[in-house]
Write an enzyme that holds these catalytic residues in place. Structure first.
Site, PDB file in Angstrom:
ATOM      1  N   SER A 124       3.855   7.860   3.288  1.00 17.28           N
ATOM      2  CA  SER A 124       3.708   7.354   1.218  1.00 17.28           C
ATOM      3  C   SER A 124       4.321   7.359   0.861  1.00 17.28           C
ATOM      4  O   SER A 124       5.049   7.145   0.181  1.00 17.28           O
ATOM      5  CB  SER A 124       2.159   7.715   0.867  1.00 17.28           C
ATOM      6  OG  SER A 124       1.115   7.266   1.817  1.00 17.28           O
ATOM      7  N   HIS A 127       3.776  10.855  -2.624  1.00 16.51           N
ATOM      8  CA  HIS A 127       3.692   9.278  -3.552  1.00 16.51           C
ATOM      9  C   HIS A 127       4.685   9.209  -4.816  1.00 16.51           C
ATOM     10  O   HIS A 127       5.070   8.072  -4.802  1.00 16.51           O
ATOM     11  CB  HIS A 127       2.719   8.973  -4.152  1.00 16.51           C
ATOM     12  CG  HIS A 127       1.271   8.788  -2.227  1.00 16.51           C
ATOM     13  ND1 HIS A 127       0.629  10.412  -1.790  1.00 16.51           N
ATOM     14  CD2 HIS A 127       0.425   7.535  -1.798  1.00 16.51           C
ATOM     15  CE1 HIS A 127      -0.127   9.810  -1.578  1.00 16.51           C
ATOM     16  NE2 HIS A 127      -0.077   8.383  -0.955  1.00 16.51           N
TER      17      HIS A 127
END
Length: 364
Positions: free
Chosen positions: A238, A303
């Protein structure tokens, strides 16, 4: 080019007058690619000094654009004479694909036509394809006999690739954690975003630039976890995926009027919804009680690290199509900030864990 140079520049100054330049275009325009002819006409229209650098003409014919050429186009008339690339008919499937990629990623018509004429698919977008197919499917499926890690299994941390706070001295884990995923939905969404966003970006900007953004996002993700969520492991790509997607979305927003991709508002909404869903799932999983308390769930901070890389370094890289990053002031500013963060995180990992009274999960 030398006979033409002697004819139109007898004093060997390196410049020819705009009037002579137009005469040259009228005489030999039928021999040129129509898109290149348009760029040359735009160059002539944009020049207010009445002269054209001859080397710019040579660069154009050899598919190169100098800094002076780019500045002349940027400062002058950006309006192109003929119809837009999108209106051209009779294109083959591959030509339509290249045209679609140009409109998906580039905000200016002159850059789209330049890319359309110059792209040869050599080399192909090998980096994103290799990372996605070989690394994820071949390694996880063949070598490990599984496609995803199951975080509900007590042995999921017993893997040599994922990042674990107790094993942070093993430097390769700050990169290799991208090959492991916490569930099939985690793997699936990252793969889809990498292919739909990463491959077109690599086709336009090249493997060097896109791989830099991706790897920078991956490293920033694991380092962000080691600084802000010190007791958690991390898996998944991610960090790199969010760096690419956030850079692409930010580039679209910054060049909204110039982006001519179809349904751009809908595409942005879908991308943001998918990213928000995956991020929300990661947050929920992190704070959800573990079925096996010694084995904490993966962190979601990777993230955020990827997003920060995307809206800083990534935006600069995607905004400056075919321009030297060495000449961009913002590039050096954001690169310096990134390197300072990396150095800070390294020292943090060396000293902070021993100074703070943290209860780390047991080593796998």
């Amino acid at each position: 080019h030398f006979p033409l140079l002697f004819q139109f520049d007898p004093d060997n100054t390196g410049y020819i007058s705009t009037e002579k330049f137009r005469t040259l275009l009228q005489r030999h325009g039928s021999e040129l690619d129509p898109h290149k002819l348009e760029v040359l006409l735009a160059l002539a229209d944009s020049n207010s000094e009445g002269k054209i650098c001859y080397q710019d003409f040579v660069n154009l014919m050899s598919n190169k654009r100098s800094n002076s050429f780019r500045q002349a186009i940027l400062q002058g008339n950006r309006r192109l004479c003929s119809k837009a690339l999108l209106e051209e008919t009779g294109l083959s499937l591959s030509q339509r694909l290249i045209r679609h990629v140009a409109y998906e990623t580039l905000p200016r018509e002159i850059d789209r036509k330049w890319y359309y004429d110059s792209y040869t698919c050599c080399p192909p977008p090998w980096f994103m394809i290799t990372i996605t197919i070989v690394a994820f499917f071949l390694y996880n499926g063949v070598m490990l006999d599984r496609f995803v890690l199951q975080v509900t299994h007590p042995l999921y941390l017993k893997n040599a690739l994922l990042y674990h706070p107790q094993l942070r001295a093993q430097a390769w884990r700050y990169l290799t954690y991208i090959f492991m995923h916490a569930g099939i939905e985690h793997l699936g969404l990252n793969v889809v975003l990498q292919l739909l966003v990463g491959v077109p970006l690599e086709m336009v900007h090249g493997a060097a630039r896109i791989s830099f953004v991706y790897v920078a996002g991956v490293v920033a993700g694991s380092l962000a976890v080691s600084v802000a969520d010190m007791t958690a492991p991390v898996v998944g790509s991610s960090g790199g995926v969010y760096a690419l997607v956030s850079a692409h979305l930010a580039n679209i927003v910054m060049n909204w009027s110039g982006m001519k991709c179809q349904f751009k508002l809908l595409r942005m909404a879908v991308a943001l919804i998918c990213m928000s869903f995956e991020f929300g799932r990661a947050v929920w999983l992190r704070f959800h009680p573990s079925a096996y308390p010694p084995c904490p769930h993966p962190s979601f901070m990777a993230h955020l690290g990827g997003v920060m890389v995307g809206i800083t370094l990534g935006v600069i890289i995607l905004r400056n199509y075919e321009q030297r990053l060495q000449d961009q002031t913002l590039w050096w500013i954001f690169l310096s900030i990134y390197l300072i963060f990396v150095l800070f995180a390294i020292f943090w990992n060396i000293f902070a864990y021993s100074l703070l009274d943290l209860k780390l999960p047991p080593p796998p």
